[in-house]
Design an enzyme around this catalytic site. Structure first.
Site, PDB file in Angstrom:
ATOM      1  N   LYS A 150       0.738  -1.143   0.123  1.00  0.00           N
ATOM      2  CA  LYS A 150       0.213  -0.479  -0.196  1.00  0.00           C
ATOM      3  C   LYS A 150       0.595   1.475   0.399  1.00  0.00           C
ATOM      4  O   LYS A 150       1.700   1.122   0.793  1.00  0.00           O
ATOM      5  CB  LYS A 150      -0.988   0.132   1.034  1.00  0.00           C
ATOM      6  N   SER A 210      -9.625   1.515   3.356  1.00  0.00           N
ATOM      7  CA  SER A 210      -8.698   2.273   2.238  1.00  0.00           C
ATOM      8  C   SER A 210      -7.799   1.513   1.358  1.00  0.00           C
ATOM      9  O   SER A 210      -7.086   2.172   0.012  1.00  0.00           O
ATOM     10  CB  SER A 210      -8.183   3.546   3.115  1.00  0.00           C
ATOM     11  N   SER A 249      -9.353  -0.323   7.658  1.00  0.00           N
ATOM     12  CA  SER A 249      -9.417  -0.376   5.639  1.00  0.00           C
ATOM     13  C   SER A 249      -8.340  -1.703   5.471  1.00  0.00           C
ATOM     14  O   SER A 249      -8.018  -1.527   4.089  1.00  0.00           O
ATOM     15  CB  SER A 249      -8.543   0.931   5.912  1.00  0.00           C
TER      16      SER A 249
HETATM   17  N1  GLN Z   1     -12.726   4.203   5.918  1.00  0.00           N
HETATM   18  C1  GLN Z   1     -12.554   4.218   7.615  1.00  0.00           C
HETATM   19  C2  GLN Z   1     -12.090   5.815   7.311  1.00  0.00           C
HETATM   20  O1  GLN Z   1     -12.890   6.549   6.715  1.00  0.00           O
HETATM   21  C3  GLN Z   1     -10.779   3.966   7.599  1.00  0.00           C
HETATM   22  C4  GLN Z   1      -9.943   3.720   7.392  1.00  0.00           C
HETATM   23  C5  GLN Z   1      -9.212   2.930   7.381  1.00  0.00           C
HETATM   24  O2  GLN Z   1      -8.571   2.140   8.160  1.00  0.00           O
HETATM   25  N2  GLN Z   1      -7.254   3.391   6.894  1.00  0.00           N
HETATM   26  O3  GLN Z   1     -11.208   6.855   8.358  1.00  0.00           O
END
Ligand code: GLN
Length: 479
Positions: free
Chosen positions: A73, A148, A172
């Site tokens: 990532k 994400s 994410s």
């Molecule tokens: N979707 C969640 C957010 O927008 C989690 C994001 C993540 O785990 N990096 O913060």
């Protein structure tokens, strides 16, 4: 089978027997990227030459991952390889150092195949917040891959890598794993070093594997886990061999099913396969009991106060001086403002403002302190539940992959899509998502298994037993 379709374990076997070479495998994966990534857009950076050169230097069989092409990532620093966080502000940032996790992968002989797309600074649930482009779900390309870590999940599902790393702050890793039909695991907070992970919300962030099956998740976790003096929150604790529990019996194991995770709003296309999966665990000999996690309803609100507060502080460092983008201004303040205004996307700005507000004097007690108190209650819910059960089984996400564009204009709706994953981050407990079925439209559904602090072994044991007794993980999208 085509070489790019291999798992880590499958590829290692062939590499060790010298039936294939690291170069052949890397070529196969690069060829796959070449032929499908136009449709998927999983990668921000692929440096084929570098990957092949690295593969050529690797003697098969030397390290635990020798010659295995893995995607990372793009919020995990790789020395000398651009690390953008999918943000304009870091578009040309080349880290002068290696993150601990990729350093460990290097020691084991992995080949970095590319850096994957994400929601800018890991803020989002769909990759639509990427500063560059949206990744597509390999099963139905009009749909999001989740986020994400959507680039990593899509790359694994589309066989554009053998495995990948992601990061999970509120879901994410698990949510995109569930949307893309792959395995994704968030380890216990402190199990894996965050050194070199671009910070979003430091008390929640954890790096973890996205893989084609449960065994590979255990193999990768073995490599990335363990104490690191560069991360004061990494725990100094022995790391077991996570593969040693795979295949052991789950008879008599207690599986908790929290009523709060099967409420209205959970799509029946998700609830039904997950309930079937829980019945399957029962058939494998586990005891299923109803439990309660009473503070679940506060998790999303609590998370969005804590995560945005920490983000507002962490992101203060992007000022046009220390890293990346700099937009000249009339004076220093003007330069700061222009740099941040051009460099950050809308969602990142929204979160910086929310977090700055929550931490402001006069509001701190009402929001941040309160959120931390509720966080403790959420953690206690888990502690109490785990006095009674060994693992907790739930859906990973309330829905299957939604359409690109469907939620982007409604941030609150998007925030709610994390409702089932966020609590594990707030409590710091480990959790995995494994494929457990498909919707009528052919979209994957994920089963989430959550465990006690530092008990990744029980999670992996159950996930493996489930996986081996079903066929879901064998399905691949047609591309
Ligand atoms: N979707 C969640 C957010 O927008 C989690 C994001 C993540 O785990 N990096 O913060």
């Amino acid at each position: 089978m085509e070489l790019f379709g291999l798992t880590i374990s499958g590829a290692l076997e062939l590499l060790k027997k010298r039936e294939i070479s690291p170069v052949e495998l890397t070529k196969a994966v690069l060829g796959r990227i070449e032929s499908v990534d136009d449709k998927i857009s999983a990668f921000v950076t692929v440096d084929g030459e570098k990957a092949l050169a690295r593969a050529g230097d690797i003697a098969a069989g030397e390290g635990g991952l020798s010659g295995i092409p893995i995607a990372v990532k793009d919020n995990i620093c790789t020395k000398g390889v651009r690390t953008t966080c999918s943000s304009r502000i870091l578009e040309n940032f080349i880290p002068p150092y290696e993150s601990t996790v990729t350093g460990r992968l290097l020691n084991e002989g992995y080949v970095l195949i590319g850096k994957t797309n994400l929601d800018e600074f890991a803020m989002g649930s769909s990759t639509e917040n990427s500063g560059f482009f949206t990744t597509k779900n390999p099963w139905v390309t009009e749909r999001v891959p989740g986020g994400s870590s959507g680039g990593s999940a899509a790359a694994v599902a589309a066989d554009e890598c053998i495995a990948a790393l992601g990061s999970d702050t509120g879901g994410s890793i698990r949510q995109p794993a569930s949307f893309c039909g792959v395995v994704g695991m968030k380890p216990t907070y402190g199990r894996v070093s965050r050194y070199g992970l671009v910070a979003f919300a430091s008390s929640l962030d954890q790096i973890g594997p996205l893989t084609k099956n449960v065994r590979d998740a255990a193999v990768l976790l073995n490599v990335i886990s363990g104490h690191d003096g560069c991360d004061s929150t990494s725990l100094n604790m022995d790391v077991p061999d996570f593969t040693s529990v795979l295949g052991s019996d789950i008879r008599g194991l207690k599986v908790g099913v929290p009523g709060e995770y099967f409420i209205e709003g959970i799509d029946s296309e998700v609830a039904i396969p997950v309930k079937n999966a829980i019945s399957q665990l029962e058939r494998l000999g586990a005891d299923v009991v109803d439990i309660s996690l009473p503070h679940t309803g506060y998790a999303v609100a609590t998370y969005y106060v804590i995560a945005t507060s920490e983000a507002s502080s962490n992101l203060a460092r992007y000022d046009g001086v220390k890293y990346g983008l700099r937009v000249e201004g009339n004076d220093l303040l003007d330069m700061y403002m222009k740099t941040r205004s051009e460099g950050f996307g809308q969602e990142v700005k929204r979160r910086i403002m929310l977090g700055t507000f929550a931490l402001s004097s006069g509001y701190y007690d009402a929001y941040y302190r309160k959120a931390q108190q509720v966080r403790t209650l959420i953690r206690r819910d888990f502690e109490k539940a785990f006095e009674e059960v060994d693992i907790i089984a739930t859906p990973t996400s309330p829905t299957t992959a939604f359409k690109i564009g469907e939620m982007i204009s409604d941030p609150l709706q998007m925030y709610l899509s994390d409702i089932l994953t966020i609590s594990a981050n707030l409590a710091g407990v480990p959790a995995i998502s494994v494929p457990c079925g498909f919707s009528s439209e052919g979209l994957p559904v994920g089963l989430q298994i959550t465990g006690r602090h530092f008990d990744e072994e029980s999670i992996l044991k159950v996930a493996y037993a489930y996986e081996q007794s079903t066929e879901w993980h064998k399905r691949r999208p047609l591309l």
